[in-house]
Design an enzyme around this catalytic site. Structure first.
Site, PDB file in Angstrom:
ATOM      1  CB  THR A   1      -0.979  -0.002   1.157  1.00 13.22           C
ATOM      2  OG1 THR A   1      -1.550  -1.330   1.328  1.00 13.22           O
ATOM      3  CG2 THR A   1      -1.889   1.096   0.988  1.00 13.22           C
TER       4      THR A   1
ATOM      5  CG  ASP B   1       4.549   2.756   6.571  1.00 14.44           C
ATOM      6  OD1 ASP B   1       4.303   2.221   5.835  1.00 14.44           O
ATOM      7  OD2 ASP B   1       5.510   2.362   7.632  1.00 14.44           O
TER       8      ASP B   1
ATOM      9  CB  ALA C   1      -1.219  -0.724   9.391  1.00 20.58           C
TER      10      ALA C   1
ATOM     11  CE  LYS D   1       4.296   0.725  10.058  1.00 21.99           C
ATOM     12  NZ  LYS D   1       3.987   0.220   8.709  1.00 21.99           N
TER      13      LYS D   1
ATOM     14  CD  GLU E   1       7.415  -0.292   8.087  1.00 20.22           C
ATOM     15  OE1 GLU E   1       6.870  -0.381   6.964  1.00 20.22           O
ATOM     16  OE2 GLU E   1       7.005  -1.260   8.934  1.00 20.22           O
TER      17      GLU E   1
END
Length: 234
Positions: free
Chosen positions: A33, A85, A87, A98, A107
């Site tokens: 994603t 970001d 998840a 994550k 991250e």
């Protein structure tokens, strides 16, 4: 007909672009994603948007560089405006799991260095209680068995049981960009996320874990009914 998973990821990523402003320093996440966001961001950069990206993994760095996004390291830009970001799970109050892609340490460092973190995901990632997705825990290779035993011990104190498995790739232990291993803990559900996270942090062999608590500001979630925004109050 169910919505196409990739189309949902793209929809969430596109909505996140509304929060990007000219001149921003951006943390660029890792995973399928987040990669859709990087691709869409690159189109904006090609159109004149001025940003600097700090990637959370070698994989994201290579993608962003290939698409012409200006990049820096966190040492170059230690204070970021926004991180976008993905998840693996989004729980109540934007507590996250994550690390499915193996980049959880970087991250978390990048997210913590950012004024805001926006999570982008499809509706399937939203859960009532974290833990159905195996919790990634990044560990030092030295003393691996002792570290796993310590994780199991802490888990039992919280009523958490389940297999803790060393992540493998091509018949060998998966190695993170930081040179560590990852164990995936299949606990099923983790109700006391903050307390459990604190205890994991006390284990010397645990480098970092995939419970992201108090880091996300918003979640942009795409489903068959469209895109919705979840804030940390929910």
């Amino acid at each position: 007909m169910a919505a196409d998973p990739k189309a949902l990821k793209i929809a969430a990523a596109r909505a996140a672009l509304d929060y990007v402003q000219d001149g921003m320093k951006l943390g660029l996440g890792t995973g399928s994603t987040a990669e859709e966001f990087v691709r869409l961001l690159a189109e904006k950069v090609a159109g004149g948007l001025k940003v600097v990206g700090v990637p959370t993994s070698v994989r994201t760095e290579e993608l962003a560089r290939s698409l012409g996004i200006p990049l820096a390291t966190l040492d170059d830009e230690p204070s970021l405006d926004l991180t976008v970001d993905g998840a693996d799970e989004i729980g109540p109050h934007l507590a996250l799991i994550k690390g499915g892609g193996g980049a959880l340490l970087r991250e978390k460092i990048v997210a913590a260095a950012s004024s805001r973190m926006i999570v982008i995901a499809d509706e399937s990632k939203v859960v009532e209680t974290l833990g159905a997705f195996p919790l990634p825990i990044e560990v030092n290779p030295f003393g691996l068995k002792a570290t796993v035993l310590a994780i199991e011990h802490i888990g039992r104190q919280f009523g958490l049981t389940g297999e803790i498995r060393l992540r493998m790739k091509d018949g060998k232990p998966f190695v993170t960009d930081g040179g560590h291993f990852i164990v995936d803990a299949s606990f099923g559900r983790i109700p006391a996320t903050k307390a459990f996270a604190d205890e994991l942090n006390m284990i010397p062999g645990v480098v970092e874990h995939g419970l992201f608590i108090g880091l996300a500001s918003l979640a942009i979630v795409a489903g068959e009914g469209g895109v919705r925004v979840i804030d940390g109050k929910n």
